[in-house]
Every structure is written in structure tokens, then in C-alpha cells.
Motif scaffolding. Sequence first.
Motif, PDB file in Angstrom:
ATOM      1  N   GLN A   1      -1.454  -7.693  -9.727  1.00 56.28           N
ATOM      2  CA  GLN A   1      -2.306  -6.691 -10.357  1.00 56.28           C
ATOM      3  C   GLN A   1      -2.413  -5.490  -9.427  1.00 56.28           C
ATOM      4  O   GLN A   1      -2.543  -5.646  -8.214  1.00 56.28           O
ATOM      5  N   SER A   2      -2.349  -4.286 -10.000  1.00 52.60           N
ATOM      6  CA  SER A   2      -2.425  -3.083  -9.180  1.00 52.60           C
ATOM      7  C   SER A   2      -3.863  -2.569  -9.108  1.00 52.60           C
ATOM      8  O   SER A   2      -4.654  -2.736 -10.048  1.00 52.60           O
ATOM      9  N   PHE A   3      -4.180  -1.921  -7.988  1.00 51.00           N
ATOM     10  CA  PHE A   3      -5.508  -1.359  -7.751  1.00 51.00           C
ATOM     11  C   PHE A   3      -5.357   0.005  -7.083  1.00 51.00           C
ATOM     12  O   PHE A   3      -4.307   0.322  -6.526  1.00 51.00           O
ATOM     13  N   ILE A   4      -6.436   0.782  -7.116  1.00 52.96           N
ATOM     14  CA  ILE A   4      -6.480   2.062  -6.417  1.00 52.96           C
ATOM     15  C   ILE A   4      -7.502   1.966  -5.287  1.00 52.96           C
ATOM     16  O   ILE A   4      -8.672   1.609  -5.512  1.00 52.96           O
ATOM     17  N   LEU A   5      -7.055   2.276  -4.087  1.00 57.29           N
ATOM     18  CA  LEU A   5      -7.942   2.364  -2.930  1.00 57.29           C
ATOM     19  C   LEU A   5      -8.254   3.830  -2.682  1.00 57.29           C
ATOM     20  O   LEU A   5      -7.347   4.659  -2.576  1.00 57.29           O
ATOM     21  N   THR A   6      -9.526   4.158  -2.617  1.00 57.47           N
ATOM     22  CA  THR A   6      -9.951   5.529  -2.334  1.00 57.47           C
ATOM     23  C   THR A   6     -10.500   5.598  -0.917  1.00 57.47           C
ATOM     24  O   THR A   6     -11.318   4.763  -0.522  1.00 57.47           O
ATOM     25  N   GLU A   7     -10.047   6.602  -0.180  1.00 58.68           N
ATOM     26  CA  GLU A   7     -10.513   6.828   1.187  1.00 58.68           C
ATOM     27  C   GLU A   7     -11.128   8.216   1.288  1.00 58.68           C
ATOM     28  O   GLU A   7     -10.498   9.217   0.926  1.00 58.68           O
ATOM     29  N   SER A   8     -12.355   8.292   1.743  1.00 60.41           N
ATOM     30  CA  SER A   8     -13.025   9.581   1.903  1.00 60.41           C
ATOM     31  C   SER A   8     -14.149   9.453   2.911  1.00 60.41           C
ATOM     32  O   SER A   8     -14.914   8.488   2.885  1.00 60.41           O
ATOM     33  N   GLU A   9     -14.257  10.446   3.778  1.00 59.35           N
ATOM     34  CA  GLU A   9     -15.329  10.468   4.770  1.00 59.35           C
ATOM     35  C   GLU A   9     -16.616  11.050   4.201  1.00 59.35           C
ATOM     36  O   GLU A   9     -17.651  11.053   4.866  1.00 59.35           O
ATOM     37  N   ASN A  10     -16.552  11.543   2.964  1.00 63.12           N
ATOM     38  CA  ASN A  10     -17.740  12.129   2.343  1.00 63.12           C
ATOM     39  C   ASN A  10     -18.568  11.001   1.714  1.00 63.12           C
ATOM     40  O   ASN A  10     -18.437  10.684   0.530  1.00 63.12           O
TER      41      ASN A  10
ATOM     42  N   TYR B   1      -5.898   8.781  -2.136  1.00 61.03           N
ATOM     43  CA  TYR B   1      -5.767   7.666  -3.063  1.00 61.03           C
ATOM     44  C   TYR B   1      -4.513   6.866  -2.720  1.00 61.03           C
ATOM     45  O   TYR B   1      -3.442   7.436  -2.470  1.00 61.03           O
ATOM     46  N   TYR B   2      -4.664   5.537  -2.736  1.00 56.27           N
ATOM     47  CA  TYR B   2      -3.551   4.639  -2.474  1.00 56.27           C
ATOM     48  C   TYR B   2      -3.468   3.633  -3.629  1.00 56.27           C
ATOM     49  O   TYR B   2      -4.484   3.250  -4.212  1.00 56.27           O
ATOM     50  N   ARG B   3      -2.251   3.198  -3.909  1.00 48.23           N
ATOM     51  CA  ARG B   3      -2.063   2.101  -4.865  1.00 48.23           C
ATOM     52  C   ARG B   3      -1.586   0.877  -4.096  1.00 48.23           C
ATOM     53  O   ARG B   3      -0.773   0.989  -3.169  1.00 48.23           O
ATOM     54  N   PHE B   4      -2.115  -0.272  -4.457  1.00 51.50           N
ATOM     55  CA  PHE B   4      -1.627  -1.506  -3.856  1.00 51.50           C
ATOM     56  C   PHE B   4      -1.667  -2.618  -4.901  1.00 51.50           C
ATOM     57  O   PHE B   4      -2.277  -2.475  -5.975  1.00 51.50           O
ATOM     58  N   TYR B   5      -1.006  -3.714  -4.583  1.00 50.50           N
ATOM     59  CA  TYR B   5      -0.914  -4.844  -5.510  1.00 50.50           C
ATOM     60  C   TYR B   5      -1.502  -6.090  -4.864  1.00 50.50           C
ATOM     61  O   TYR B   5      -1.408  -6.295  -3.658  1.00 50.50           O
ATOM     62  N   ASN B   6      -2.126  -6.879  -5.702  1.00 52.17           N
ATOM     63  CA  ASN B   6      -2.681  -8.150  -5.248  1.00 52.17           C
ATOM     64  C   ASN B   6      -2.584  -9.146  -6.413  1.00 52.17           C
ATOM     65  O   ASN B   6      -3.119  -8.889  -7.498  1.00 52.17           O
ATOM     66  N   SER B   7      -1.854 -10.226  -6.186  1.00 55.77           N
ATOM     67  CA  SER B   7      -1.653 -11.238  -7.241  1.00 55.77           C
ATOM     68  C   SER B   7      -1.143 -10.597  -8.526  1.00 55.77           C
ATOM     69  O   SER B   7      -1.669 -10.838  -9.627  1.00 55.77           O
TER      70      SER B   7
ATOM     71  N   LEU C   1       0.824  -1.206   0.000  1.00 56.91           N
ATOM     72  CA  LEU C   1       0.000   0.000   0.000  1.00 56.91           C
ATOM     73  C   LEU C   1       0.862   1.262   0.000  1.00 56.91           C
ATOM     74  O   LEU C   1       1.753   1.424   0.827  1.00 56.91           O
ATOM     75  N   GLU C   2       0.570   2.167  -0.956  1.00 57.50           N
ATOM     76  CA  GLU C   2       1.350   3.406  -1.112  1.00 57.50           C
ATOM     77  C   GLU C   2       0.403   4.580  -1.308  1.00 57.50           C
ATOM     78  O   GLU C   2      -0.469   4.552  -2.179  1.00 57.50           O
ATOM     79  N   LEU C   3       0.568   5.618  -0.485  1.00 59.18           N
ATOM     80  CA  LEU C   3      -0.247   6.821  -0.603  1.00 59.18           C
ATOM     81  C   LEU C   3       0.210   7.625  -1.813  1.00 59.18           C
ATOM     82  O   LEU C   3       1.392   7.913  -1.980  1.00 59.18           O
ATOM     83  N   LEU C   4      -0.738   7.997  -2.662  1.00 57.20           N
ATOM     84  CA  LEU C   4      -0.435   8.795  -3.851  1.00 57.20           C
ATOM     85  C   LEU C   4      -0.690  10.265  -3.558  1.00 57.20           C
ATOM     86  O   LEU C   4      -1.451  10.619  -2.664  1.00 57.20           O
ATOM     87  N   SER C   5      -0.063  11.122  -4.330  1.00 59.60           N
ATOM     88  CA  SER C   5      -0.276  12.554  -4.156  1.00 59.60           C
ATOM     89  C   SER C   5      -1.722  12.884  -4.492  1.00 59.60           C
ATOM     90  O   SER C   5      -2.276  12.391  -5.476  1.00 59.60           O
ATOM     91  N   GLY C   6      -2.337  13.717  -3.682  1.00 65.90           N
ATOM     92  CA  GLY C   6      -3.754  14.022  -3.846  1.00 65.90           C
ATOM     93  C   GLY C   6      -4.005  15.138  -4.823  1.00 65.90           C
ATOM     94  O   GLY C   6      -3.094  15.815  -5.285  1.00 65.90           O
TER      95      GLY C   6
END
Length: 344
Positions: free
Chosen positions: A41-50, A33-39, A21-26
Motif C-alpha cells: 500500500q502506498s502512503f504520502i509522508l509530509t515533512e515540514s518545520e512549520n 512530500y514523499y511516497r513510500f510503500y508498506n505491505s 521512499l521517493e521525494l515528490l516534486s513540491g
Amino acid sequence: MNEKIREFLNLHYNGEAVETLELLSGGGSSRKYYRFYNSDQSFILTESENVAENQTFIYFTEHFSKVIENLPEIFQVSDDFTLYVQSDFGNRTLLDVVLKSPDEAKVLYEKSIRQLARMQILGDENLDYSKSFSYPKFNSTLVLRDLFSFKNYFLNLLGIEFNQGKLIQDFEKFAYDFERIPEQYFVYRDFQSRNIMVHENEPYFIDYQGGLKGPVQYDLVSILWQAKTDLSEIWKEECYEIYVKKFIDLTRQDLDGIQFRKGYDLCVLERLLQVLGTYGFRGIYEGKKHFVESIGFGLKNLEKIKNYSVLENYPELKKIIIKLTETSTLQTIKQIIDERQIKH
């Protein structure tokens, strides 16, 4: 990494997800936004309280994916809608491409504009606008908000002299005219090259959660008149014709070309003033470097429209636009920025 993210990733993915898991510049929002890898393959994780905004994005993605393919896929969503995983299209935006390789960008612009028309027109059918995040319709209230933002955060901060009563009359007339542009479908609201990712030579749209019902020309204006890209008039006209042809094909209706162009010109004026209001607030007032650097490009766009026939209907606004295109305006901006001691 907070425990909530850790638990969410462990629930849906293997241990590699948490480890990579790596935090990307907003961008310009509170979302992370975070990038992570699984098997592998890369994905984007979005975190927001809205939560409301997240739910709109997820709903729009599901809806518009039925008519176009160049949107992210939503893979997982947390129970409270504060976390979701979407496709990773890399780091290259259409803005990056057009600034470095205009010839390559031209094809991507054409593809984007055709897909935009499909999203707007086909996507408008059965779209529940009550699920829009902020406003369901691009009406006179929203237009006036943009215009007064331009007045308060750009004109007033620069100390530009104008007749306030006459300007407000122009604002009211403009908002009335804008609301009555006939071609009303889905509007992305911020369809610009920073919100188009380029992946495997194809454009992919992101950040459309601010969409609403409105004049289709607005999105076309947003991408063709983006200040920093400074597209040539020939390029703009070519893209305009591509869009109009696609619009006619999709609506299967006769189009009043003169009326459509008038709506386009109104959208040009609205978008350029809205953008300058944002530049004034984020750049002059808050001192953010990117927005300060963009002011000159925004004023250059005003130079191109100061003789637009549509401006004859708003005489005080036309006087102001002419004033803003004078060379002394940039000098004034620089002086104000220096006085505020903005640190880049």
C-alpha cells in the motif's frame, strides 16, 4: 534521507517503507512530500518545520472528516509534529483532468462543489477558528493585504499609471463591503483544481490548512474562475446553481438570491486581483515560469468582469481593470520580463 525520517518510518512501518521512499516534486511551499510503500500500500509522508501549519492541517482533517469523506486520512504523526503520514491519492489532479478531458471533469466539478458546500456549512459547526494557521477570519485586513499586493507587485511592476489616493479609497471601500458579505462559514481559501486530487473517479481535497471564517462564495469563485482552466460562462453558471441549491438544502434557510450574487461578484473581484498580485510577485518579480505563463489567463478573466455593475462602486479600480485588458498590457509584461532576463 535524513536520520529523523528513517527512524520515524522504522518505528511505524516495515523495512519496505525506507527502501521505497521517493521525494515528490513540491508545490509552492516549503513542505516536502514523499511516497513510500508498506505491505503493498502506498502512503504520502509530509515533512515540514512549520509546526503550527501542520497542527492546523491535522486538526482540520480530523474535524472535517466528520462531515465529508473525500479528505486524506492521517495515519501517523511524529512527536514534534514535523512529520506525518497521510493517504496517497496518486498524481492526477482535477486540473490535469479538465485540461485533457473537459467532459470527464464536469462530473468531478459538480461532485467537488457539493462536497465543498458540506465542508463549509456543516464543518463550520463547532470548528475552533482559533486553531487557524494564519488568520481566523477573512476580514478587511486580509483583503487589504491582497489588494496592496496587487498594487505593489503587479500594477507598480508594470508601471501602470493611476491616482494612488483614489485607488486607496476604493481599496478601503471594497474591503469594508467585502467584510460585510452575509454568508459567513468556513472558507478553504485556495479551493482550486490543483488542490483536488482525482482517485478512482472521485475528488479528494488537499492543502486546506489555510482555511478561515469568511464568505462561502469565495471558494466557489476560486475553482470556477481559476485562470488556467478558462471555464465557459455556461459551465460556471451551471456550477453556481448547483452550489446555491446545495447551500439552501444544508442551511435550511431562505436565501436572498440578489444579495448572494452580489457577494459572489465581490469575491470574483477579490480573487482575481489577489491572483494577479501572486502572479506579479512569483512571475514578474521572481521569474518563475508557471506564474509567468498564467498572467495572460489572469488578464483574460479581467476582460470578462470589466463591465460588472459592482465595479461602479470603485471607479479608479475600474479604470485600472479596463487599462489592464488592453492588448498593450501583455506586450509591456513581455518587455519587462525580457529586461529582467528571466530564464525559464
